[in-house]
Design an enzyme around this catalytic site. Structure first.
Site, PDB file in Angstrom:
ATOM      1  N   GLU A   7      12.516  -9.347 -10.207  1.00  0.00           N
ATOM      2  CA  GLU A   7      13.934  -9.564 -10.469  1.00  0.00           C
ATOM      3  C   GLU A   7      14.768  -9.313  -9.220  1.00  0.00           C
ATOM      4  OE1 GLU A   7      11.742  -7.755 -12.171  1.00  0.00           O
ATOM      5  OE2 GLU A   7      12.348  -7.447 -14.262  1.00  0.00           O
TER       6      GLU A   7
ATOM      7  N   CYS B 203      10.234  -5.340  -7.347  1.00  0.00           N
ATOM      8  CA  CYS B 203      10.128  -6.105  -8.588  1.00  0.00           C
ATOM      9  C   CYS B 203      10.562  -7.555  -8.377  1.00  0.00           C
ATOM     10  CB  CYS B 203      11.032  -5.506  -9.659  1.00  0.00           C
ATOM     11  SG  CYS B 203      10.725  -3.785 -10.061  1.00  0.00           S
TER      12      CYS B 203
ATOM     13  N   ALA C 183       0.833  -1.203   0.000  1.00  0.00           N
ATOM     14  CA  ALA C 183       0.000   0.000   0.000  1.00  0.00           C
ATOM     15  C   ALA C 183       0.871   1.257   0.000  1.00  0.00           C
ATOM     16  CB  ALA C 183      -0.937  -0.010   1.204  1.00  0.00           C
TER      17      ALA C 183
ATOM     18  N   CYS D  16      12.888  -3.129 -15.466  1.00  0.00           N
ATOM     19  CA  CYS D  16      12.989  -1.691 -15.212  1.00  0.00           C
ATOM     20  C   CYS D  16      14.456  -1.308 -15.008  1.00  0.00           C
ATOM     21  CB  CYS D  16      12.150  -1.302 -14.004  1.00  0.00           C
ATOM     22  SG  CYS D  16      12.901  -1.672 -12.402  1.00  0.00           S
TER      23      CYS D  16
HETATM   24 ZN   LIG Z   1      12.373  -3.801 -11.740  1.00  0.00          ZN
END
Ligand SMILES: [Zn+2]
Length: 153
Positions: free
Chosen positions: A74, A72, A65, A110
């Site tokens: 990864e 992520c 939240a 990302c």
């Molecule tokens: Zn990422």
């Protein structure tokens, strides 16, 4: 003219063309994507990391939240490797998103995850094969370096 070109090689393989090890790794990335906690983005991602000792460590994205607290897939996987198998060389890393079929895109990590992948690679002084698993095919990069030219630092 002072300029230079940066080239990377990306191999696109069908799932049937993967090695048994690559198939297993992509399967693990798919499986763990189902264990993502993504109530906010609904973007569920799985990552499987193959170690040189045969161990596979997996991670899925975990949201919160308090948005920036989320992580992520990864990095969940790579940090788990660091915590549980510190010093063990990483051979390959596969990424899969359950949202692939909706967008018809192969998942690509990302920037923050690219940085973490690259640093893992530099720490172990050997390349990590990166597998970006799509609905029908897999893009394979020979090194995390391919994802982050001109890296920090
Ligand atoms: Zn990422």
């Amino acid at each position: 003219l002072n300029s230079f070109k940066i080239q990377i090689t990306v191999r696109s393989l069908s799932y049937s063309a993967l090695s048994p090890e690559q198939s297993l790794l992509s399967d693990q990335a798919k499986d763990v994507a189902h264990r993502a906690y993504a109530p906010y983005s609904h973007f569920r991602v799985g990552t499987a990391v193959a170690l040189i000792n045969g161990t596979i460590v997996t991670g899925s994205n975990q949201e919160n939240a308090a948005y920036p607290s989320g992580m992520c897939a990864e990095r969940v996987a790579l940090y788990a490797v660091g915590a549980q198998y510190s010093g063990v060389t990483i051979k390959a890393l596969a990424i899969f998103s359950l949202n692939n079929s909706a967008t018809d895109h192969i998942i690509s990590p990302c920037g923050a995850c690219r940085q973490v992948m690259l640093q893992s690679e530099r720490r172990q002084l050997s390349p990590i094969e990166i597998m970006l698993c799509g609905p029908d095919s897999v893009l394979i990069l020979d090194s995390a370096e391919c994802l982050l030219p001109l890296p920090f630092p």
